[in-house]
Design a protein around this motif. Structure first.
Motif, PDB file in Angstrom:
ATOM      1  N   GLN A 150       0.837  -1.202   0.000  1.00  0.00           N
ATOM      2  CA  GLN A 150       0.000   0.000   0.000  1.00  0.00           C
ATOM      3  C   GLN A 150       0.869   1.249   0.000  1.00  0.00           C
ATOM      4  N   LEU A 151       1.966   1.222   0.767  1.00  0.00           N
ATOM      5  CA  LEU A 151       2.887   2.355   0.776  1.00  0.00           C
ATOM      6  C   LEU A 151       3.531   2.541  -0.593  1.00  0.00           C
TER       7      LEU A 151
ATOM      8  N   ARG B  20       2.302   1.786  -3.540  1.00  0.00           N
ATOM      9  CA  ARG B  20       1.345   2.342  -4.493  1.00  0.00           C
ATOM     10  C   ARG B  20       1.117   3.825  -4.229  1.00  0.00           C
ATOM     11  N   HIS B  21       1.163   4.221  -2.950  1.00  0.00           N
ATOM     12  CA  HIS B  21       0.914   5.618  -2.603  1.00  0.00           C
ATOM     13  C   HIS B  21       2.022   6.527  -3.120  1.00  0.00           C
ATOM     14  N   ASP B  22       3.265   6.090  -2.997  1.00  0.00           N
ATOM     15  CA  ASP B  22       4.395   6.933  -3.389  1.00  0.00           C
ATOM     16  C   ASP B  22       5.501   6.055  -3.965  1.00  0.00           C
TER      17      ASP B  22
ATOM     18  N   GLY C  95       8.213   2.900   1.620  1.00  0.00           N
ATOM     19  CA  GLY C  95       7.547   3.640   2.675  1.00  0.00           C
ATOM     20  C   GLY C  95       7.884   3.054   4.028  1.00  0.00           C
TER      21      GLY C  95
ATOM     22  N   GLU D 217      -2.578  11.586   4.484  1.00  0.00           N
ATOM     23  CA  GLU D 217      -3.289  10.789   3.481  1.00  0.00           C
ATOM     24  C   GLU D 217      -4.349  11.614   2.757  1.00  0.00           C
TER      25      GLU D 217
ATOM     26  N   GLN E 291      -2.838  13.902   0.368  1.00  0.00           N
ATOM     27  CA  GLN E 291      -2.042  13.188  -0.628  1.00  0.00           C
ATOM     28  C   GLN E 291      -0.602  13.708  -0.691  1.00  0.00           C
TER      29      GLN E 291
ATOM     30  N   THR F  29       3.272  13.566  -0.685  1.00  0.00           N
ATOM     31  CA  THR F  29       4.238  12.576  -1.141  1.00  0.00           C
ATOM     32  C   THR F  29       5.660  13.113  -0.971  1.00  0.00           C
TER      33      THR F  29
ATOM     34  N   ILE G  64       6.607  10.461   5.360  1.00  0.00           N
ATOM     35  CA  ILE G  64       6.398  10.766   3.947  1.00  0.00           C
ATOM     36  C   ILE G  64       7.718  10.878   3.190  1.00  0.00           C
TER      37      ILE G  64
END
Length: 507
Positions: A137-138, A140-142, A292, A341, A344, A346, A369
């Protein structure tokens, strides 16, 4: 009883909902229409002057230590913690507040049964598949985030003797600090050293316990668990996390059985096993693939930093003039993670905290982050402690082998500080805890927001756009789109109640 049944400091993410003008009736409605009244915030923890730019966020108490000794969820302000302790605790018990660092960890009775229900909880908590899911998940986020510290120890001999300027646990929790030996150890047997994944430098601990002090055994257990569950693959972590014979379980069992010698033997095996993985390059390789840092590790590292820098000098944060309208308080780790979150944020962005106190949120943004992170505070004691945290934070990140974003902590009035004013022009997310700011200071902030780039997010406890102002005459309404949101219980230090906050977007 397994401590999995106890209340954990790390909460499952709570859904954040928009505030509506009319709410349907519910059997047990939650507060969503108005922020917590400032009248609930003790007046004894106020700021130094009405025009100060400092935020009411950097509370001198770590999250769990802010609860009263009887376990209630009502947080204490600095002055009440230091000058007027509850009847159930002495004044000394509040001078060195301690954080309960970790999420729930397993607990075994003296006649621990491998088939007990607590074993299932323990195994579920450390399930490598869930760890991989969190890290995915981390990622995909960044996807651009790089976690491995550029100076981490990769097992080479050249840097084996390097020492890091960390504040060892023994410097704040030891026999010399009036702590007592634990697990049946004698006074000359309590000394141990703890190995971390990112360095060959080991931290000195004493296996002791004292009121409001670092509990060495529990700190060590949490480090071992994080190393095994975050830094290693399922196969690599098996010797550490096997529910029957793993090193972590043996440490926990020895702690609960007061077997100090067994605990030290298991800790020695952990150090040797981790050292072997470091020399093979396993830790460096795994960190290279991470995108992440899990929130539970972020919170633990920040607590380690706080406990060694701010907590021993917490009295300094209560020396403020009464009678002003700026209250000293903090947005807690889970709230800040939610903010990151929702905005958003990054690693290629810029974060600015206007009124950063002792720097907690600035450091969290840099670590969680990996972004460029700025803060500004005007009160001298808070600034000094923030500088101490920044130094310890840098050393701790190297111990753990993780690379934070760049951290900049400025002193003075953020309305006049040139580096801060320049950073605001590049900012992507700005945090302003204006819970107790004067209307004049809020108006000054609105004028500063004119320099923000389009799309910049401003997170605040109170809105800058008010219903009683005409849009054509109101600068805030002309430049900001405002979203009203709620936060759940125990997300701020000055009250256990839920409340509201805003995310404004620069038009």
């Amino acid at each position: 009883m397994s401590i999995f049944n106890q209340k954990s400091k790390f909460k499952v993410k709570t859904e954040v909902r928009a505030v509506k003008k009319t709410l349907p009736e519910k059997p047990k409605p939650k507060p969503t229409s108005a922020p917590p009244s400032t009248s609930r915030i003790p007046s004894s923890s106020v700021r130094a002057s009405p025009s100060t730019t400092s935020t009411p966020r950097a509370s001198p108490l770590p999250p769990s230590a802010r609860k009263s000794q009887n376990g209630s969820s009502r947080y204490l302000d600095p002055s009440s913690a230091l000058k007027a302790p509850s009847s159930s605790t002495s004044s000394n018990s509040r001078k060195r507040p301690r954080a309960s660092h970790s999420p729930a960890s397993p607990s075994f009775d003296s006649d621990s049964d491998s088939d007990s229900a607590s074993d299932d909880d323990w195994q579920d908590q450390l399930d490598p598949r869930k760890r991989l899911k969190r890290l995915e998940q981390l990622r995909r986020h960044d996807p651009n985030r790089r976690v491995r510290h550029p100076k981490m120890w990769k097992g080479d001999r050249e840097s084996e003797g390097e020492l890091l300027p960390v504040i060892h646990a023994v410097e704040v929790a030891s026999l010399s600090e009036k702590c007592q030996p634990v697990m049946g150890l004698s006074r000359d047997e309590v000394g141990v050293r703890l190995r971390y994944p990112g360095s060959n430098h080991r931290e000195k601990y004493e296996l002791v316990k004292g009121k409001d002090k670092i509990e060495g055994a529990q700190d060590i257990l949490t480090v071992v668990r994080h190393v095994a569950s975050i830094y290693l693959s399922e196969e690599e972590a098996r010797p550490f996390l096997d529910q029957n014979s793993g090193i972590y379980r043996r440490l926990e069992r020895c702690k609960n059985l007061n077997d100090g010698k067994g605990f030290k033997e298991a800790l020695k095996e952990y150090s040797e096993s981790l050292f072997a993985l470091q020399r093979k390059g396993v830790i460096a390789k795994n960190l290279e693939n991470m995108r992440g840092v899990p929130q539970e590790l972020v919170a633990f590292i920040l607590d380690q930093v706080y406990d060694r820098t701010v907590a021993p000098k917490v009295e300094l944060l209560a020396k403020y003039e009464n009678g002003t309208d700026n209250v000293y308080g903090e947005l807690l780790h889970p709230f800040i993670s939610d903010i990151f979150e929702r905005t958003q944020l990054t690693s290629d962005m810029v974060f600015v905290d206007l009124g950063s106190g002792v720097g907690n949120v600035v450091l969290q943004a840099a670590l969680e982050i990996g972004c460029e992170s700025w803060g500004c505070e005007m009160m001298e004691n808070a600034c000094n402690l923030a500088d101490a945290q920044k130094k310890e934070f840098a050393a701790r990140c190297r111990l753990w082998g993780v690379a934070p974003g760049k951290v900049y902590l400025e002193r003075g009035d953020f309305r006049k500080n040139e580096p801060i004013l320049e950073s605001l022009k590049r900012a992507d997310v700005v945090l302003v805890n204006n819970q107790a700011f004067t209307s004049q200071l809020n108006d000054n902030l609105v004028n500063m927001f004119l320099d923000l780039k389009i799309g910049c997010k401003i997170v605040s406890l109170k809105t800058f756009v008010h219903d009683n102002k005409l849009a054509e005459n109101d600068v805030a309404s002309s430049i900001l789109d405002v979203e009203h949101l709620t936060y759940p219980e125990e997300y701020v230090s000055w009250t256990g109640a839920a409340g509201t906050y805003c995310i404004s977007t620069r038009k």
